[in-house]
Design an enzyme around this catalytic site. Structure first.
Site, PDB file in Angstrom:
ATOM      1  N   SER A 132      20.853  28.155   7.494  1.00 55.39           N
ATOM      2  CA  SER A 132      21.332  27.177   8.463  1.00 55.39           C
ATOM      3  C   SER A 132      22.638  27.706   9.044  1.00 55.39           C
ATOM      4  O   SER A 132      22.738  28.889   9.400  1.00 55.39           O
ATOM      5  CB  SER A 132      21.499  25.832   7.756  1.00 55.39           C
ATOM      6  OG  SER A 132      22.024  24.866   8.609  1.00 55.39           O
ATOM      7  N   TYR A 146      21.825  24.257  20.018  1.00 55.96           N
ATOM      8  CA  TYR A 146      21.640  25.137  18.843  1.00 55.96           C
ATOM      9  C   TYR A 146      21.984  24.372  17.558  1.00 55.96           C
ATOM     10  O   TYR A 146      21.223  24.357  16.593  1.00 55.96           O
ATOM     11  CB  TYR A 146      22.527  26.383  18.990  1.00 55.96           C
ATOM     12  CG  TYR A 146      22.686  27.199  17.727  1.00 55.96           C
ATOM     13  CD1 TYR A 146      21.573  27.761  17.090  1.00 55.96           C
ATOM     14  CD2 TYR A 146      23.948  27.415  17.157  1.00 55.96           C
ATOM     15  CE1 TYR A 146      21.717  28.506  15.917  1.00 55.96           C
ATOM     16  CE2 TYR A 146      24.096  28.160  15.998  1.00 55.96           C
ATOM     17  CZ  TYR A 146      22.984  28.702  15.382  1.00 55.96           C
ATOM     18  OH  TYR A 146      23.124  29.442  14.227  1.00 55.96           O
ATOM     19  N   LYS A 150      19.886  23.123  13.950  1.00 54.18           N
ATOM     20  CA  LYS A 150      20.288  23.362  12.550  1.00 54.18           C
ATOM     21  C   LYS A 150      20.502  22.029  11.805  1.00 54.18           C
ATOM     22  O   LYS A 150      20.229  21.945  10.619  1.00 54.18           O
ATOM     23  CB  LYS A 150      21.556  24.225  12.497  1.00 54.18           C
ATOM     24  CG  LYS A 150      21.370  25.666  13.023  1.00 54.18           C
ATOM     25  CD  LYS A 150      20.441  26.508  12.163  1.00 54.18           C
ATOM     26  CE  LYS A 150      20.489  27.981  12.535  1.00 54.18           C
ATOM     27  NZ  LYS A 150      19.520  28.797  11.790  1.00 54.18           N
TER      28      LYS A 150
HETATM   29  N1  LIG Z   1      25.899  35.416  13.157  1.00 62.37           N
HETATM   30  C1  LIG Z   1      26.437  34.219  12.977  1.00 62.37           C
HETATM   31  O1  LIG Z   1      27.617  33.982  13.330  1.00 62.37           O
HETATM   32  C2  LIG Z   1      25.632  33.122  12.307  1.00 62.37           C
HETATM   33  C3  LIG Z   1      26.317  32.008  11.817  1.00 62.37           C
HETATM   34  C4  LIG Z   1      25.609  30.981  11.201  1.00 62.37           C
HETATM   35  C5  LIG Z   1      24.236  31.073  11.083  1.00 62.37           C
HETATM   36  N2  LIG Z   1      23.578  32.166  11.570  1.00 62.37           N
HETATM   37  C6  LIG Z   1      22.102  32.203  11.441  1.00 62.37           C
HETATM   38  O2  LIG Z   1      21.734  33.400  10.792  1.00 62.37           O
HETATM   39  C7  LIG Z   1      20.411  33.758  11.185  1.00 62.37           C
HETATM   40  C8  LIG Z   1      20.372  35.232  11.533  1.00 62.37           C
HETATM   41  O3  LIG Z   1      21.231  35.476  12.628  1.00 62.37           O
HETATM   42  P1  LIG Z   1      22.018  36.858  12.803  1.00 62.37           P
HETATM   43  O4  LIG Z   1      23.455  36.535  12.885  1.00 62.37           O
HETATM   44  O5  LIG Z   1      21.561  37.848  11.818  1.00 62.37           O
HETATM   45  O6  LIG Z   1      21.560  37.254  14.286  1.00 62.37           O
HETATM   46  P2  LIG Z   1      20.718  38.504  14.832  1.00 62.37           P
HETATM   47  O7  LIG Z   1      21.270  39.776  14.310  1.00 62.37           O
HETATM   48  O8  LIG Z   1      20.677  38.324  16.307  1.00 62.37           O
HETATM   49  O9  LIG Z   1      19.262  38.290  14.202  1.00 62.37           O
HETATM   50  C9  LIG Z   1      18.408  37.274  14.629  1.00 62.37           C
HETATM   51  C10 LIG Z   1      17.042  37.597  14.080  1.00 62.37           C
HETATM   52  O10 LIG Z   1      16.127  36.527  14.381  1.00 62.37           O
HETATM   53  C11 LIG Z   1      14.937  37.112  14.866  1.00 62.37           C
HETATM   54  N3  LIG Z   1      14.126  36.227  15.694  1.00 62.37           N
HETATM   55  C12 LIG Z   1      14.457  35.565  16.813  1.00 62.37           C
HETATM   56  N4  LIG Z   1      13.390  34.880  17.270  1.00 62.37           N
HETATM   57  C13 LIG Z   1      12.362  35.123  16.408  1.00 62.37           C
HETATM   58  C14 LIG Z   1      11.004  34.715  16.319  1.00 62.37           C
HETATM   59  N5  LIG Z   1      10.432  33.934  17.233  1.00 62.37           N
HETATM   60  N6  LIG Z   1      10.244  35.167  15.266  1.00 62.37           N
HETATM   61  C15 LIG Z   1      10.764  35.977  14.334  1.00 62.37           C
HETATM   62  N7  LIG Z   1      12.051  36.429  14.383  1.00 62.37           N
HETATM   63  C16 LIG Z   1      12.824  35.992  15.410  1.00 62.37           C
HETATM   64  C17 LIG Z   1      15.394  38.319  15.654  1.00 62.37           C
HETATM   65  O11 LIG Z   1      14.295  39.178  15.832  1.00 62.37           O
HETATM   66  P3  LIG Z   1      14.033  40.073  17.148  1.00 62.37           P
HETATM   67  O12 LIG Z   1      14.675  41.400  16.843  1.00 62.37           O
HETATM   68  O13 LIG Z   1      12.557  40.174  17.221  1.00 62.37           O
HETATM   69  O14 LIG Z   1      14.661  39.366  18.309  1.00 62.37           O
HETATM   70  C18 LIG Z   1      16.444  38.869  14.685  1.00 62.37           C
HETATM   71  O15 LIG Z   1      15.837  39.616  13.663  1.00 62.37           O
HETATM   72  C19 LIG Z   1      20.022  32.814  12.322  1.00 62.37           C
HETATM   73  O16 LIG Z   1      19.175  31.796  11.818  1.00 62.37           O
HETATM   74  C20 LIG Z   1      21.352  32.229  12.760  1.00 62.37           C
HETATM   75  O17 LIG Z   1      21.195  30.938  13.302  1.00 62.37           O
HETATM   76  C21 LIG Z   1      24.237  33.191  12.174  1.00 62.37           C
END
Ligand SMILES: NC(=O)c1ccc[n+]([C@@H]2O[C@H](COP(=O)([O-])OP(=O)(O)OC[C@H]3O[C@@H](n4cnc5c(N)ncnc54)[C@H](OP(=O)(O)O)[C@@H]3O)[C@@H](O)[C@H]2O)c1
Length: 274
Positions: A132, A146, A150
């Site tokens: 989340s 967004y 969550k």
């Molecule tokens: N980074 C932050 O600051 C942060 C903070 C709080 C929570 N989060 C959460 O952490 C999680 C991962 O984010 P991240 O920071 O690692 O970002 P990220 O590097 O942009 O990774 C996002 C991932 O989600 C995948 N994705 C998107 N749509 C998809 C779909 N329809 N089916 C399967 N995979 C899909 C992307 O795959 P593709 O390569 O195919 O696009 C990518 O592997 C998310 O749920 C995000 O909400 C992130």
């Protein structure tokens, strides 16, 4: 017997780093992604398998469950990590944008949960973890859509946690603050400001400055720390639902809890100059 984890969204960021961390700890890892043919960093071996899973295509979720059990015998941990964020004023979000946001961040998780839970119930074992955000507990400006996806994920996960109270299945939420990944780049789906919505332009410009200010991001958490945190939470054997990570996330949540939402929002408006 070695243990097996399945992770969605392993093509980058938190998902990829977590896949690497579990592999280093000796686990079997099924790193799932939409385009495994493009993957450069994660190399397949006896314990690392890449599988195609698009959370918007339920058949790829079912196939992943079946193929993982065929390959490794069972699944111990399933991590729903795939996600992205609509960014912009709530009113400027299109119907397509808001539905896709919930398709991926909420219904995609729902479909994964329903696909893996029969296996967990059959074994009366397993850990289901949903990634989340602190934005699942409170809302940050321009992230209303967004963050609401969550919030919905938080409710769904808490509901499942209660439903499975009398089983040995663990249900967990990890709630990070800022993590420097590609999330703020390619995983952002910005709204367009046209017609009368251009009235929001100065708010958006002002907030983009705040979000890109090093002062705002100084308390974010490096992705390798988040991966280790996820591993520790997934394997701690504790009946604990929520895991908040990040100095920024903890500060925000403490303000909200201690001072109440009115004061926290007042302080946030001041800090963000809105
Ligand atoms: N980074 C932050 O600051 C942060 C903070 C709080 C929570 N989060 C959460 O952490 C999680 C991962 O984010 P991240 O920071 O690692 O970002 P990220 O590097 O942009 O990774 C996002 C991932 O989600 C995948 N994705 C998107 N749509 C998809 C779909 N329809 N089916 C399967 N995979 C899909 C992307 O795959 P593709 O390569 O195919 O696009 C990518 O592997 C998310 O749920 C995000 O909400 C992130």
């Amino acid at each position: 017997m070695s243990q097996t984890v399945v992770i969605t969204g392993s093509s980058s960021g938190i998902g990829k780093t977590t896949a690497q961390y579990f592999h280093q700890q000796g686990w079997n890892v099924v790193a799932t992604m939409r385009t495994p043919e493009k993957e450069q960093d994660l190399k397949e071996d006896d314990r690392m398998k890449l599988m195609r899973l698009d959370v918007q295509e339920p058949s790829t979720i079912e196939e992943t469950v079946t193929k993982t059990i065929e390959t490794f015998g069972h699944i111990d941990v399933w991590i729903n990590n795939a996600g992205y964020g609509v960014m912009g004023p709530v009113e400027a979000t299109t119907d397509v944008q808001v539905r896709r946001q919930f398709d991926v961040n909420y219904f995609g998780v729902f479909d994964c949960m329903r696909a893996v839970l029969p296996h967990f119930r059959e074994r009366n074992a397993g850990t289901l973890m949903n990634i989340s955000s602190v934005g699942g507990l409170l809302v940050l400006p321009l992230f209303g859509v967004y963050n609401s996806s969550k919030f919905a994920l938080e409710g769904l996960t808490e509901g499942l946690y209660l439903d499975l109270s009398s089983t040995n299945i663990f249900v967990k939420l990890v709630e990070p603050g800022g993590v420097p990944t590609e999330f703020n780049g390619r995983s952002m789906d910005p709204t367009e400001l046209t017609g009368s919505l251009t009235e929001y332009q100065s708010l958006v410009d002002n907030l983009q400055k705040v979000y890109s200010d090093p002062n705002t991001t100084k308390n974010s958490t490096p992705v390798d720390k988040v991966a280790k945190f996820i591993y520790d939470a997934a394997t701690d054997g504790k009946d604990q639902l929520r895991y908040l990570i990040g100095k920024d996330a903890k500060q925000l949540w403490t303000l909200r809890r201690r001072l109440g939402y009115k004061t926290q929002i007042k302080l946030m408006r001041k800090a963000f100059k809105i």
